[in-house]
Scaffold this motif. Structure first.
Motif, mmCIF file in Angstrom:
data_model
loop_
_atom_site.group_PDB
_atom_site.id
_atom_site.type_symbol
_atom_site.label_atom_id
_atom_site.label_comp_id
_atom_site.label_asym_id
_atom_site.label_seq_id
_atom_site.Cartn_x
_atom_site.Cartn_y
_atom_site.Cartn_z
ATOM 1 N N GLN A 9 77.223 -62.812 -20.558
ATOM 2 C CA GLN A 9 76.439 -62.715 -19.330
ATOM 3 C C GLN A 9 75.712 -64.025 -19.025
ATOM 4 O O GLN A 9 75.680 -64.464 -17.873
ATOM 5 C CB GLN A 9 75.444 -61.564 -19.434
ATOM 6 C CG GLN A 9 76.099 -60.215 -19.397
ATOM 7 C CD GLN A 9 75.120 -59.071 -19.588
ATOM 8 O OE1 GLN A 9 73.910 -59.264 -19.678
ATOM 9 N NE2 GLN A 9 75.646 -57.855 -19.661
ATOM 10 N N ARG A 10 75.126 -64.642 -20.035
ATOM 11 C CA ARG A 10 74.394 -65.895 -19.801
ATOM 12 C C ARG A 10 75.357 -67.012 -19.381
ATOM 13 O O ARG A 10 75.045 -67.805 -18.486
ATOM 14 C CB ARG A 10 73.642 -66.340 -21.057
ATOM 15 C CG ARG A 10 72.597 -65.382 -21.637
ATOM 16 C CD ARG A 10 71.432 -65.010 -20.755
ATOM 17 N NE ARG A 10 71.728 -64.127 -19.649
ATOM 18 C CZ ARG A 10 71.918 -62.790 -19.751
ATOM 19 N NH1 ARG A 10 71.861 -62.175 -20.903
ATOM 20 N NH2 ARG A 10 72.159 -62.076 -18.664
ATOM 21 N N GLU A 13 76.261 -66.597 -15.831
ATOM 22 C CA GLU A 13 75.152 -67.039 -14.975
ATOM 23 C C GLU A 13 75.096 -68.556 -14.878
ATOM 24 O O GLU A 13 74.899 -69.113 -13.786
ATOM 25 C CB GLU A 13 73.822 -66.507 -15.523
ATOM 26 C CG GLU A 13 73.656 -65.011 -15.400
ATOM 27 C CD GLU A 13 72.482 -64.461 -16.186
ATOM 28 O OE1 GLU A 13 72.265 -63.241 -16.098
ATOM 29 O OE2 GLU A 13 71.782 -65.218 -16.899
ATOM 30 N N ASP A 14 75.285 -69.233 -16.009
ATOM 31 C CA ASP A 14 75.283 -70.703 -16.007
ATOM 32 C C ASP A 14 76.418 -71.248 -15.140
ATOM 33 O O ASP A 14 76.229 -72.197 -14.374
ATOM 34 C CB ASP A 14 75.427 -71.250 -17.432
ATOM 35 C CG ASP A 14 74.174 -71.077 -18.269
ATOM 36 O OD1 ASP A 14 73.110 -70.736 -17.717
ATOM 37 O OD2 ASP A 14 74.274 -71.286 -19.496
ATOM 38 N N TYR A 92 69.178 -69.677 -25.032
ATOM 39 C CA TYR A 92 68.705 -68.627 -24.126
ATOM 40 C C TYR A 92 67.506 -67.879 -24.718
ATOM 41 O O TYR A 92 67.201 -66.753 -24.325
ATOM 42 C CB TYR A 92 69.844 -67.649 -23.830
ATOM 43 C CG TYR A 92 71.072 -68.336 -23.306
ATOM 44 C CD1 TYR A 92 71.125 -68.820 -22.002
ATOM 45 C CD2 TYR A 92 72.191 -68.532 -24.123
ATOM 46 C CE1 TYR A 92 72.244 -69.475 -21.523
ATOM 47 C CE2 TYR A 92 73.322 -69.187 -23.645
ATOM 48 C CZ TYR A 92 73.344 -69.646 -22.345
ATOM 49 O OH TYR A 92 74.455 -70.277 -21.881
ATOM 50 N N HIS A 95 65.129 -65.939 -22.492
ATOM 51 C CA HIS A 95 65.652 -64.862 -21.651
ATOM 52 C C HIS A 95 65.079 -63.528 -22.140
ATOM 53 O O HIS A 95 64.954 -63.303 -23.339
ATOM 54 C CB HIS A 95 67.188 -64.836 -21.713
ATOM 55 C CG HIS A 95 67.784 -63.961 -20.683
ATOM 56 N ND1 HIS A 95 67.880 -62.595 -20.837
ATOM 57 C CD2 HIS A 95 68.298 -64.252 -19.464
ATOM 58 C CE1 HIS A 95 68.440 -62.079 -19.770
ATOM 59 N NE2 HIS A 95 68.703 -63.062 -18.917
#
Length: 105
Positions: A9-10, A13-14, A92, A95
């Motif tokens: 997911q991260r 997003e990046d 992250y 987060h």
């Protein structure tokens, strides 16, 4: 959520953020270089996650095949896979879904 799902997911997003910025006509040359670099880093992380996950699955399959207890290695030998994935999660840290136990060595 496990660390692989969190990382996926991260990274997505990046990638989305980098692509959006690359579409910005006011982005400087250095900004463009950085965003292209970020996209390559995202791809590298995805490949590394795939390698680690494949190795983990192969090792677990070997353990199942060697269920008689004579396997030449133990599940603890898979520890490097957990440590590798946790290390990839470190950027992250801030987060809200980051889990503190991923910091443990």
């Amino acid at each position: 959520m496990d660390v692989v799902e969190f990382l996926s997911q991260r990274i997505a997003e990046d990638e989305a953020a980098a692509r959006n910025l690359l579409n910005d006509r006011s982005l400087s040359r250095s900004g463009e270089w950085y965003e292209r670099r970020l996209l390559l880093e995202c791809e590298a992380k995805k490949r590394l996650i795939g390698i680690v996950e494949s190795a983990r699955q192969a090792a677990l399959a070997a353990l199942v095949r060697e269920s008689d207890g004579d396997a030449p290695w133990s599940p603890e030998a898979l520890e490097w896979t957990r440590l590798s994935l946790n290390a990839l999660a470190l950027p992250y840290l801030d987060h809200p879904d980051f889990e503190r136990h991923w910091l443990q060595l």
